[in-house]
Design a protein around this motif. Structure first.
Motif, short mmCIF file in Angstrom:
data_model
loop_
_atom_site.label_atom_id
_atom_site.label_comp_id
_atom_site.label_asym_id
_atom_site.label_seq_id
_atom_site.Cartn_x
_atom_site.Cartn_y
_atom_site.Cartn_z
N TYR A 62 10.60 -25.55 18.50
CA TYR A 62 10.80 -25.91 17.40
C TYR A 62 9.61 -26.41 16.33
O TYR A 62 9.71 -27.31 15.37
N ILE A 67 15.78 -25.81 13.78
CA ILE A 67 16.75 -25.77 14.63
C ILE A 67 17.89 -24.97 13.92
O ILE A 67 18.12 -25.35 12.53
N ASP A 71 21.67 -22.09 17.96
CA ASP A 71 20.94 -22.44 19.13
C ASP A 71 21.49 -23.47 20.28
O ASP A 71 22.25 -24.29 19.99
N ARG A 197 14.33 -25.68 23.76
CA ARG A 197 15.24 -24.77 23.82
C ARG A 197 15.10 -24.02 25.21
O ARG A 197 13.86 -23.59 25.66
N ARG A 213 16.97 -16.54 22.21
CA ARG A 213 17.48 -17.28 21.17
C ARG A 213 18.86 -16.72 20.84
O ARG A 213 18.83 -15.79 20.42
#
Length: 225
Positions: A62, A67, A71, A197, A213
């Motif tokens: 990020y 974001i 997510d 993430r 993602r």
């Protein structure tokens, strides 16, 4: 002869020790700046992540983009999901931190959840069809654990600036933003607490897989848009 034999052995051990220290230092640098490994201790994100999984987390995911809803994020829950201090003392905290660093145990303060609402979103449970709504639009959630309802707990929240509304995919087993509605912050997690993430499941080997993602089936508009 004994002295000449001992010197190479001592030098060999010194080289091994130096290499080990250097490897740990490089690993620590990489894990603090780019990629880290986390252990999943619970079933709260099933079926995506199971208890016992080890995941590779990108700390830079990020750095160049925001974001988004949908997510999956790893975050430090201190001050929101967990107390700022464990109350167990510095020695116990140090041992626990070392065990977590080596991926042997999960963390009491680090969590993985899915972003349901971002700043400005109004998140409600539930509409006439039993679905969550974001800004009045029903939210299709194919990632929710089979047989679970989107939420048995009713709520109606507006996410403040710089905060996130987070929920686990295994809703009946997840302690998430819903359980903190009456606490300071109302279950909202500050965006600066997001560590990164998940990008790969690395253990167990039979679950080794990339984690692209995620996107929600429908991205509701914010109020007034």
């Amino acid at each position: 002869m004994e002295t000449s034999e001992r010197r190479p052995r001592k030098q060999g051990w010194r080289f091994v020790l130096l290499a080990l220290v250097l490897a740990i230092a490089i690993s620590g640098l990489v894990r603090s700046l780019w990629l880290d490994v986390y252990y999943i201790p619970s079933e709260s994100m099933e079926p995506l992540l199971g208890a016992g999984d080890r995941i590779l987390v990108s700390r830079t995911a990020y750095s160049s983009e925001p974001i988004r809803r949908g997510d999956v994020v790893v975050f430090d829950g201190r001050g929101s999901f967990a107390p700022l201090s464990s109350g167990k003392g510095p020695f116990v905290d140090a041992v626990s931190a070392a065990s977590q660093w080596f991926g042997l145990t999960g963390s009491d303060t680090t969590y993985v959840k899915r972003v349901i609402g971002v700043a400005g979103d109004r998140v409600q449970c539930c509409d006439a069809n039993g679905l969550l709504t974001v800004n009045g639009q029903p939210l299709e959630e194919p990632y929710v654990f089979q047989g679970d309802e989107p939420s048995k707990q009713k709520f109606d929240v507006v996410v403040p600036e710089g905060r996130l509304w987070l929920m686990g995919d295994h809703r009946s087993r997840s302690a998430d933003s819903r359980g903190l509605l009456g606490a300071p912050g109302g279950g909202m997690v500050p965006t600066e607490r997001v560590i990164g993430r998940p990008v790969q499941i690395i253990w167990p080997l039979d679950r080794f897989a990339e984690m692209p993602r995620s996107t929600q089936a429908e991205t509701p508009l914010k109020n007034g848009q």
